[in-house]
Design a protein around this motif. Structure first.
Motif: not given
Lengths: 313, 313
Positions: B151, B153-154, B229, B234
């Motif tokens: 993922k 993500g940030e 997401a 993950h």
């Protein structure tokens, strides 16, 4: 439509459901001595007593459509003979095993009032149709990986020679190329590199290809004849289609969508019969079984094989 | 062994289980302003009140071992400083993000009485150990395919610049390179071609590599940041190891062996703690966490990234 069936070394099975004693004008080996035992058995089991000719040319005046699946290096030559007489050809893939034969075939196809299309039937299987149906749900395409894996089992002798077999990339990996091409919907695919490995006699035992589309989608294909004899199925076809909003994956005929809602097993779409679609196209319907897509997949596969020859010796 | 922890931008978690207030001499950012919040929280949750230094050099005289995981382009520079003082270094992978830094690091490592090894911890996970344990059951290796999918993500800001991030191949695909190298047991792997694709800012969104070993084993790796997401985990690490007598496959941490007896789910092996192995090697045990393997994987990943830069622009 009168149908001639030439050779019994490929996927004539695609045509069986549409055949009858009324439309099948005869069968013939594509090369002298070709083993047609399985083909004749398959016809007999459907109650079809087919007339057998020694020479595929003898069927030419009788047929509107030729189903060509003989020793792989001969497919193009026979297809050209039929195209030259404006007969439709449903040909085993690859459409040719040598680049110069492919060029001759393309020329004959362009000059013919009929056309040739390849036996890319897996694309019409339920799992692939399911992937296609949901393609719009994963955003923009970024990466596609595909796998072909078969049991080696017993293969005819001509698999042992590159000149008659053509190679594992044109014979096996080409299906994955066809799938990826189909998903790319006209975004042209090119092969960046390819490798294969031979283990003594027989087809190359494994191969891999790296590809990229004009718009920048990445793709990788592997093909192998190393599926163990004890595996539950003959083939292990897979595809993983990765987009900006989700991933579609087919393994063992089951298609999964992973997106922001998690993982979902998708209901299977009905499959389609590639030969019946081909026949409808012969009748004038524009239903997407085109010579162009068969030529593209064949050209890409031959290019990859030649790259692999140069790169993996 | 006294341990210094430099930076909090990588996989310091590998070291946490072996840390205590007794052996941790302090922490420091590797670059000014590096965010150590998560690291400090992780230490606090284990009851460790770490002394924080502003300059990583301040820890040099105090430590026997440095755990280096700062902004990726700085790892090599700091590792070299510690090696020059004969201190052991457990470094984030890739060991360097530029070829010239890698060469300097190799020189420093060769001249040091200590050594550097990389955080290739996934190789010691239960699923990979299971694959390794059963490798002898699939005959001779022919084809390995591996997948890394995360993922997005940030991500910290430095992921947006190639100079500070290094690239998705050296950062992500390198693990798959490490797995394949490990399975090949010294049969040298080289990269034949690689592609990657960037989508605006951030790391390259996907990448693929084609490799071949000296003995002719084929290998392909894909890495992407496109895991949705909503996916249950993950990461989606996978490997498929194809031999002349069977296929080993790991998906979702579960390892399957397919051979002449059919498909079998294998009982998982226990994992190992890569940092504890590293510490044992610092103590003189030859247990296979070597600088050479880390250098090889790093070099291969940097070569692939540079090929992809040339091939996929």
């Amino acid at each position: 439509m009168k149908i001639a069936l030439i050779g019994g070394s490929g996927h004539y099975r695609y045509a069986l459901d549409a055949l009858s004693e009324q439309n099948l004008v005869g069968i013939a080996p594509g090369v002298p001595g070709e083993d047609l035992t399985k083909l004749k058995k398959a016809l007999a089991s459907r109650g079809i007593a087919a007339r057998e000719y020694a020479d595929p040319r003898a069927l030419l005046p009788l047929a509107d459509v030729a189903v060509v699946n003989t020793r792989f290096d001969k497919n193009a030559e026979i297809s050209i003979e039929y195209l030259n007489e404006n007969k439709f050809v449903f040909s085993e893939k690859p459409l040719a095993t040598a680049r110069e034969d492919l060029e001759k075939l393309e020329t004959a196809n362009a000059a013919s009032r009929a056309f040739v299309a390849g036996m890319f039937g897996i694309r019409f299987s339920p799992w692939f149709r399911t992937v296609q149906k949901h393609l719009g749900e994963i955003g923009d395409l970024r990466l596609v990986t595909a796998q072909k894996s078969y049991k080696l089992g017993e293969r005819p002798g001509f698999y042992r020679r590159r000149e008659t077999f053509g190679g594992t990339i044109p014979w096996v990996a080409i299906h994955a190329v066809d799938w990826i091409q189909t998903l790319l919907k006209g975004d042209p695919l090119s092969v960046v590199s390819a490798l294969h490995r031979a283990d003594g006699e027989g087809p190359e035992i494994c191969a891999e290809m790296l590809m990229r589309s004009a718009s920048g989608v990445l793709a990788a294909v592997t093909a192998d004849y190393l599926r163990p004899a004890g595996a539950p199925t003959h083939g292990d076809d897979r595809i993983r289609v990765v987009g900006t909003k989700g991933v579609l994956e087919a393994v063992g005929g089951v298609v999964t969508l992973t997106d922001e809602n998690g993982e979902t097993t998708l209901p299977p779409e009905p499959g389609e019969d590639v030969f019946r679609l081909f026949l409808r196209r012969c009748g004038g319907e524009e239903i997407g079984v085109t010579p162009e897509e068969s030529f593209l997949a064949t050209r890409l596969a031959l290019t990859a094989r030649d790259l692999a020859d140069g790169g993996a010796k």
